[in-house]
Motif scaffolding. Structure first.
Motif, PDB file in Angstrom:
ATOM      1  N   PRO A  37       0.859  -1.188   0.000  1.00  0.00           N
ATOM      2  CA  PRO A  37       0.000   0.000   0.000  1.00  0.00           C
ATOM      3  C   PRO A  37       0.895   1.238   0.000  1.00  0.00           C
ATOM      4  CG  PRO A  37      -0.826  -1.607   1.539  1.00  0.00           C
ATOM      5  CD  PRO A  37       0.567  -2.055   1.125  1.00  0.00           C
ATOM      6  N   VAL A  41      -1.563   2.583   6.458  1.00  0.00           N
ATOM      7  CA  VAL A  41      -2.873   1.965   6.675  1.00  0.00           C
ATOM      8  C   VAL A  41      -3.512   2.486   7.956  1.00  0.00           C
ATOM      9  CG1 VAL A  41      -4.088  -0.208   7.046  1.00  0.00           C
ATOM     10  CG2 VAL A  41      -2.173  -0.112   5.452  1.00  0.00           C
ATOM     11  N   LEU A 114      -6.988  -0.844   3.508  1.00  0.00           N
ATOM     12  CA  LEU A 114      -6.667  -2.273   3.361  1.00  0.00           C
ATOM     13  C   LEU A 114      -7.911  -3.103   3.700  1.00  0.00           C
ATOM     14  CD1 LEU A 114      -4.456  -4.480   2.984  1.00  0.00           C
ATOM     15  CD2 LEU A 114      -3.959  -4.236   5.425  1.00  0.00           C
ATOM     16  N   PRO A 141      -6.005  -2.434  -1.979  1.00  0.00           N
ATOM     17  CA  PRO A 141      -5.243  -3.495  -1.306  1.00  0.00           C
ATOM     18  C   PRO A 141      -6.157  -4.491  -0.583  1.00  0.00           C
ATOM     19  CG  PRO A 141      -4.205  -1.375  -0.958  1.00  0.00           C
ATOM     20  CD  PRO A 141      -5.580  -1.095  -1.510  1.00  0.00           C
ATOM     21  N   VAL A 196      -0.459  -5.735  -2.211  1.00  0.00           N
ATOM     22  CA  VAL A 196       0.123  -5.966  -0.894  1.00  0.00           C
ATOM     23  C   VAL A 196       1.210  -7.041  -1.061  1.00  0.00           C
ATOM     24  CG1 VAL A 196      -1.404  -7.858  -0.209  1.00  0.00           C
ATOM     25  CG2 VAL A 196      -0.456  -6.328   1.531  1.00  0.00           C
ATOM     26  N   HIS A 204      -0.091  -7.714   8.770  1.00  0.00           N
ATOM     27  CA  HIS A 204      -1.370  -7.022   9.014  1.00  0.00           C
ATOM     28  C   HIS A 204      -2.412  -7.978   9.598  1.00  0.00           C
ATOM     29  CE1 HIS A 204      -0.700  -3.000   7.533  1.00  0.00           C
ATOM     30  NE2 HIS A 204      -0.138  -3.460   6.425  1.00  0.00           N
TER      31      HIS A 204
END
Length: 238
Positions: A37, A41, A114, A141, A196, A204
Motif C-alpha cells: 500500500p 494503513v 486495506l 489493497p 500488498v 497485518h
DNA sequence: GCGACAG
DNA sequence: ATCTTGTCGC
C-alpha cells in the motif's frame, strides 16, 4: 454521499458458463499487483457474506465493516443483498459473493486503506481467489484470510504458538502463509489479494488478530453479515 | 479415470 | 455457507 465504484462489465459479474468464468479469472489475475500500500494503513475493512444453506433463490447477504487500524474499533458498517449468478463451485467463489460485496462497498462513507477478505487471494488454481477478485475490481489493497486449504500443502510442521507460520506450497511455489493466529487452534491461510506484499499480508493479519482465531475485521464482518441476513428475513419474508 | 475441493 | 447439544481442554 455513497462511494463511486469502478464500472464492472456484465460478463465479469455474471459469466455465461464456467469456461467463460475461468477466462475472466485468468484475465483479472493478470492485473493483480503484489506491491505494498502506498500510504499508511489507517482504516481497515473486513468483508464476508452470509446465506441460507439450500436457498433456492440464491440470496447472498454481504457486509463490509470499517475499523480503526490502530484500535480495531468499528467505525462503520454497510450491507447489501444480491442474487448469486451461479451455484457454489470450488474455485469460482468470487462470482457468487463479489456482486453483493461491491453493492455493500457502494454504501460506505469512505474507502478503506486495506481490506481483509474471508477466503483465498492468489492461493487459487488460477491465481484469482475471492480476495484477489475483489481487490482487482476495486483496485484496492486486499488480503485473503481463509480457514481451510483450496490448493497446496503446508511445508513443514507448524509450531503451536500464536504467530508461528510456515509456507503453503503448490506446484513448487509458495502461494500463502499458514498462520497460527491463536495458541493451539487450527491455522489460517493468509495470501496476497492485491496491492500488498506477502510479508505485509501476514503482518497485518496477525496485528489485526486479538483473542480469537479470526482477525477482528473478518470476524466483525461475519457477525454483521449474519445479523443482516436474519434481520432482512424478519422484515421481508422467507 | 479418480480424488480434491475457499465459502 | 448454516444448523446445534454436548463435550473436551486450557
Amino acid at each position: 454521499m455513497p462511494l463511486t465504484l469502478p464500472p464492472i462489465p456484465d460478463d465479469v459479474l455474471s459469466p455465461p458458463d464456467l469456461t467463460a468464468a475461468a477466462a475472466v479469472q485468468r484475465r483479472l489475475a493478470a492485473q493483480m499487483v503484489m506491491e505494498g500500500p502506498p500510504q499508511p494503513v489507517r482504516l481497515l475493512a473486513g468483508v464476508d457474506v452470509s446465506a441460507f444453506p439450500r436457498d433456492p433463490a440464491g440470496r447472498i447477504f454481504a457486509a463490509v465493516v470499517l475499523l480503526d487500524a490502530t484500535t480495531l474499533q468499528v467505525r462503520a458498517t454497510a450491507t447489501a443483498m444480491r442474487i448469486a449468478p451461479m451455484p457454489y463451485v470450488p474455485g469460482y467463489l468470487g462470482f457468487r459473493e463479489v456482486p453483493a460485496l461491491l453493492a455493500a462497498f457502494a454504501e460506505l462513507p469512505e474507502m478503506p486503506d486495506l481490506i481483509l477478505v474471508d477466503g483465498h487471494g492468489i492461493s487459487h488454481p488460477r491465481g484469482l481467489g475471492i480476495a484477489t477478485h475483489l481487490g482487482v475490481l476495486l483496485d484496492r489493497p486486499t488480503i485473503g484470510v481463509a480457514k481451510s486449504v483450496l490448493v497446496g500443502r503446508p511445508e513443514g510442521d507448524l509450531p503451536p504458538a500464536r504467530g508461528a507460520s510456515v509456507p503453503l506450497v503448490w506446484k513448487g511455489r509458495t502461494i500463502a502463509s499458514v498462520l497460527r493466529s491463536k495458541d493451539k487452534v487450527a491455522p489460517l491461510y493468509v495470501s496476497v489479494g492485491h496491492r500488498v506484499t506477502p510479508e505485509a499480508a501476514l503482518a497485518h493479519t496477525l496485528a489485526a488478530t486479538t483473542r480469537y482465531r479470526l482477525p477482528e475485521p473478518t470476524r466483525a464482518a461475519h457477525n454483521a453479515a449474519n445479523a443482516f441476513r436474519l434481520a432482512w428475513t424478519a422484515e421481508h419474508g422467507r
